[in-house]
Design a protein around this motif. Sequence first.
Motif, PDB file in Angstrom:
ATOM      1  N   MET A  98       0.848  -1.192   0.000  1.00  0.00           N
ATOM      2  CA  MET A  98       0.000   0.000   0.000  1.00  0.00           C
ATOM      3  C   MET A  98       0.881   1.239   0.000  1.00  0.00           C
ATOM      4  O   MET A  98       1.829   1.341   0.763  1.00  0.00           O
ATOM      5  CB  MET A  98      -0.912  -0.006   1.240  1.00  0.00           C
ATOM      6  N   LEU A  99       0.593   2.160  -0.903  1.00  0.00           N
ATOM      7  CA  LEU A  99       1.370   3.382  -1.009  1.00  0.00           C
ATOM      8  C   LEU A  99       1.252   4.207   0.259  1.00  0.00           C
ATOM      9  O   LEU A  99       0.169   4.422   0.776  1.00  0.00           O
ATOM     10  CB  LEU A  99       0.864   4.202  -2.201  1.00  0.00           C
ATOM     11  N   SER A 100       2.393   4.647   0.780  1.00  0.00           N
ATOM     12  CA  SER A 100       2.379   5.470   1.978  1.00  0.00           C
ATOM     13  C   SER A 100       1.594   6.745   1.734  1.00  0.00           C
ATOM     14  O   SER A 100       1.760   7.401   0.695  1.00  0.00           O
ATOM     15  CB  SER A 100       3.817   5.831   2.372  1.00  0.00           C
ATOM     16  N   PRO A 101       0.724   7.143   2.667  1.00  0.00           N
ATOM     17  CA  PRO A 101      -0.051   8.371   2.492  1.00  0.00           C
ATOM     18  C   PRO A 101       0.823   9.616   2.477  1.00  0.00           C
ATOM     19  O   PRO A 101       0.383  10.687   2.091  1.00  0.00           O
ATOM     20  CB  PRO A 101      -1.002   8.367   3.697  1.00  0.00           C
ATOM     21  N   MET A 102       2.084   9.466   2.904  1.00  0.00           N
ATOM     22  CA  MET A 102       2.993  10.603   2.933  1.00  0.00           C
ATOM     23  C   MET A 102       3.849  10.701   1.668  1.00  0.00           C
ATOM     24  O   MET A 102       4.599  11.659   1.497  1.00  0.00           O
ATOM     25  CB  MET A 102       3.920  10.494   4.154  1.00  0.00           C
ATOM     26  N   SER A 103       3.756   9.730   0.770  1.00  0.00           N
ATOM     27  CA  SER A 103       4.567   9.747  -0.439  1.00  0.00           C
ATOM     28  C   SER A 103       4.196  10.934  -1.316  1.00  0.00           C
ATOM     29  O   SER A 103       3.025  11.254  -1.499  1.00  0.00           O
ATOM     30  CB  SER A 103       4.372   8.447  -1.223  1.00  0.00           C
ATOM     31  N   ARG A 104       5.216  11.550  -1.875  1.00  0.00           N
ATOM     32  CA  ARG A 104       5.000  12.710  -2.734  1.00  0.00           C
ATOM     33  C   ARG A 104       5.062  12.277  -4.191  1.00  0.00           C
ATOM     34  O   ARG A 104       5.998  11.596  -4.596  1.00  0.00           O
ATOM     35  CB  ARG A 104       6.052  13.778  -2.439  1.00  0.00           C
ATOM     36  N   ILE A 105       4.071  12.681  -4.960  1.00  0.00           N
ATOM     37  CA  ILE A 105       3.942  12.237  -6.344  1.00  0.00           C
ATOM     38  C   ILE A 105       4.021  13.439  -7.278  1.00  0.00           C
ATOM     39  O   ILE A 105       3.265  14.407  -7.121  1.00  0.00           O
ATOM     40  CB  ILE A 105       2.613  11.491  -6.570  1.00  0.00           C
ATOM     41  N   ALA A 106       4.925  13.368  -8.241  1.00  0.00           N
ATOM     42  CA  ALA A 106       5.034  14.394  -9.275  1.00  0.00           C
ATOM     43  C   ALA A 106       4.505  13.824 -10.582  1.00  0.00           C
ATOM     44  O   ALA A 106       4.946  12.756 -11.016  1.00  0.00           O
ATOM     45  CB  ALA A 106       6.477  14.837  -9.440  1.00  0.00           C
ATOM     46  N   ILE A 107       3.564  14.513 -11.194  1.00  0.00           N
ATOM     47  CA  ILE A 107       3.029  14.110 -12.487  1.00  0.00           C
ATOM     48  C   ILE A 107       3.595  15.063 -13.531  1.00  0.00           C
ATOM     49  O   ILE A 107       3.321  16.267 -13.492  1.00  0.00           O
ATOM     50  CB  ILE A 107       1.487  14.134 -12.492  1.00  0.00           C
ATOM     51  N   ILE A 108       4.392  14.526 -14.428  1.00  0.00           N
ATOM     52  CA  ILE A 108       5.025  15.346 -15.451  1.00  0.00           C
ATOM     53  C   ILE A 108       4.170  15.285 -16.711  1.00  0.00           C
ATOM     54  O   ILE A 108       4.155  14.288 -17.419  1.00  0.00           O
ATOM     55  CB  ILE A 108       6.459  14.861 -15.762  1.00  0.00           C
ATOM     56  N   GLY A 109       3.435  16.357 -16.960  1.00  0.00           N
ATOM     57  CA  GLY A 109       2.516  16.402 -18.092  1.00  0.00           C
ATOM     58  C   GLY A 109       1.082  16.469 -17.602  1.00  0.00           C
ATOM     59  O   GLY A 109       0.595  15.525 -16.992  1.00  0.00           O
ATOM     60  N   GLY A 166      -8.072  11.112  -9.994  1.00  0.00           N
ATOM     61  CA  GLY A 166      -8.331   9.842  -9.321  1.00  0.00           C
ATOM     62  C   GLY A 166      -7.621   9.739  -7.993  1.00  0.00           C
ATOM     63  O   GLY A 166      -8.191   9.257  -7.002  1.00  0.00           O
ATOM     64  N   LEU A 167      -6.385  10.197  -7.934  1.00  0.00           N
ATOM     65  CA  LEU A 167      -5.631  10.158  -6.679  1.00  0.00           C
ATOM     66  C   LEU A 167      -6.273  11.041  -5.617  1.00  0.00           C
ATOM     67  O   LEU A 167      -6.365  10.652  -4.445  1.00  0.00           O
ATOM     68  CB  LEU A 167      -4.183  10.580  -6.928  1.00  0.00           C
ATOM     69  N   LEU A 168      -6.717  12.206  -6.020  1.00  0.00           N
ATOM     70  CA  LEU A 168      -7.377  13.094  -5.055  1.00  0.00           C
ATOM     71  C   LEU A 168      -8.704  12.508  -4.584  1.00  0.00           C
ATOM     72  O   LEU A 168      -9.038  12.585  -3.395  1.00  0.00           O
ATOM     73  CB  LEU A 168      -7.590  14.486  -5.674  1.00  0.00           C
ATOM     74  N   ARG A 169      -9.449  11.887  -5.497  1.00  0.00           N
ATOM     75  CA  ARG A 169     -10.712  11.239  -5.113  1.00  0.00           C
ATOM     76  C   ARG A 169     -10.467  10.100  -4.148  1.00  0.00           C
ATOM     77  O   ARG A 169     -11.294   9.808  -3.279  1.00  0.00           O
ATOM     78  CB  ARG A 169     -11.438  10.697  -6.343  1.00  0.00           C
ATOM     79  N   SER A 170      -9.326   9.428  -4.300  1.00  0.00           N
ATOM     80  CA  SER A 170      -9.029   8.266  -3.454  1.00  0.00           C
ATOM     81  C   SER A 170      -8.514   8.662  -2.070  1.00  0.00           C
ATOM     82  O   SER A 170      -8.262   7.796  -1.234  1.00  0.00           O
ATOM     83  CB  SER A 170      -8.006   7.365  -4.145  1.00  0.00           C
ATOM     84  N   GLY A 171      -8.348   9.960  -1.845  1.00  0.00           N
ATOM     85  CA  GLY A 171      -7.948  10.418  -0.520  1.00  0.00           C
ATOM     86  C   GLY A 171      -6.551  10.979  -0.412  1.00  0.00           C
ATOM     87  O   GLY A 171      -6.114  11.372   0.674  1.00  0.00           O
ATOM     88  N   ARG A 172      -5.816  10.998  -1.531  1.00  0.00           N
ATOM     89  CA  ARG A 172      -4.495  11.609  -1.492  1.00  0.00           C
ATOM     90  C   ARG A 172      -4.615  13.093  -1.159  1.00  0.00           C
ATOM     91  O   ARG A 172      -5.538  13.774  -1.600  1.00  0.00           O
ATOM     92  CB  ARG A 172      -3.802  11.461  -2.843  1.00  0.00           C
ATOM     93  N   GLN A 173      -3.649  13.618  -0.393  1.00  0.00           N
ATOM     94  CA  GLN A 173      -3.655  15.025  -0.019  1.00  0.00           C
ATOM     95  C   GLN A 173      -3.039  15.865  -1.133  1.00  0.00           C
ATOM     96  O   GLN A 173      -2.004  15.509  -1.694  1.00  0.00           O
ATOM     97  CB  GLN A 173      -2.858  15.221   1.273  1.00  0.00           C
ATOM     98  N   VAL A 174      -3.693  16.979  -1.450  1.00  0.00           N
ATOM     99  CA  VAL A 174      -3.208  17.831  -2.530  1.00  0.00           C
ATOM    100  C   VAL A 174      -1.803  18.358  -2.232  1.00  0.00           C
ATOM    101  O   VAL A 174      -1.006  18.600  -3.149  1.00  0.00           O
ATOM    102  CB  VAL A 174      -4.199  18.982  -2.798  1.00  0.00           C
ATOM    103  N   LYS A 175      -1.453  18.474  -0.964  1.00  0.00           N
ATOM    104  CA  LYS A 175      -0.123  18.973  -0.594  1.00  0.00           C
ATOM    105  C   LYS A 175       0.987  18.000  -1.000  1.00  0.00           C
ATOM    106  O   LYS A 175       2.158  18.381  -1.101  1.00  0.00           O
ATOM    107  CB  LYS A 175      -0.048  19.251   0.911  1.00  0.00           C
ATOM    108  N   ASP A 176       0.627  16.730  -1.219  1.00  0.00           N
ATOM    109  CA  ASP A 176       1.609  15.721  -1.603  1.00  0.00           C
ATOM    110  C   ASP A 176       1.644  15.486  -3.110  1.00  0.00           C
ATOM    111  O   ASP A 176       2.293  14.550  -3.583  1.00  0.00           O
ATOM    112  CB  ASP A 176       1.312  14.399  -0.890  1.00  0.00           C
ATOM    113  N   MET A 177       0.938  16.351  -3.857  1.00  0.00           N
ATOM    114  CA  MET A 177       0.867  16.223  -5.308  1.00  0.00           C
ATOM    115  C   MET A 177       1.462  17.465  -5.955  1.00  0.00           C
ATOM    116  O   MET A 177       1.306  18.580  -5.458  1.00  0.00           O
ATOM    117  CB  MET A 177      -0.592  16.074  -5.770  1.00  0.00           C
ATOM    118  N   VAL A 178       2.138  17.272  -7.078  1.00  0.00           N
ATOM    119  CA  VAL A 178       2.639  18.401  -7.854  1.00  0.00           C
ATOM    120  C   VAL A 178       2.588  18.003  -9.327  1.00  0.00           C
ATOM    121  O   VAL A 178       2.768  16.840  -9.671  1.00  0.00           O
ATOM    122  CB  VAL A 178       4.066  18.810  -7.426  1.00  0.00           C
TER     123      VAL A 178
END
Length: 290
Positions: free
Chosen positions: A1-12, A23-35
């Motif tokens: 299971m992906l750690s809820p603290m993992s930071r994900i960068a989407i290039i594009g 989808g990640l935000l709908r699944s409960g990922r925090q916007v602060k951990d996304m870029v």
Amino acid sequence: MLSPMSRIAIIGGGSMGEALLSGLLRSGRQVKDMVVAEKFPDRAKFLSEKYSVRVTSVADAVENADYVVVSVKPTDVEPVVDEIAEVAGRADTDTAEQVYVTIAAGVSTAYYESKLPAGAPVIRVMPNTPILVGGGVSAVAAGRFANADQLKEVSSIFDAVGGVITVTESQLDAVTAVSGSGPAYFFLMIEALVDAGVDAGLSRAVATNLAVHTMAGSAAMLLERLDEIDAAGGAALDTTAAQLRAMVTSPAGTTAAGLRELERGGLRATVANAVQAAKIRSEQLGITSE
């Protein structure tokens, strides 16, 4: 299971990148951990306003990410990977290992491995367009240096936009031919069924509603049966569609008459030829390290 603290960068930030972000935000990922890294200003502004996510340059997005998802067109991969490699080369060797994920069609993990620091874990994913509505399926394949835990964690990222299947990289051209191109085959079948319904005397609106809902309901039946079989140990998955077809087909009935014409027209051979042609084209378009 992906750690809820993992930071994900989407290039594009194109349609696939946005679908994954949503989808990640709908699944409960925090916007602060996304870029997101997006080069077009209008698109960057749209994503920032719609999702309240930070949109920045490739170098800035990659710098502090645990997972870097390359979601650009194959023609844009080379300059993007060069930027990522430059940032990765400056990284502190004491920091946690960064995992690189590519959904760029036809670009091998070996290509990324040849550009990135030695031993970089790369995982290749082939999603299909239904991820745009959260109903896609993604095939995941590990590169030489990606381990089982990293593969599992990347699978959990794509769980947010549909099902996930693990394959070998050598199978990805066949995956492209079946699931990547598959939605177009499906839409063509719907088109043909609607036209046939109109020829049989229905209005186009009625024929369209009947065809679309029939296909959606049939897919739901099949998915339910597959889930039941999978829960029971996964036996005979490949015969499930045939069993359901037999259930719908009464001896000497209307469905049998229709199926006989589909077989007479060479439906199975035509589908096989289409998948083979798409697979060959996928192989031809591939970008490798060579």
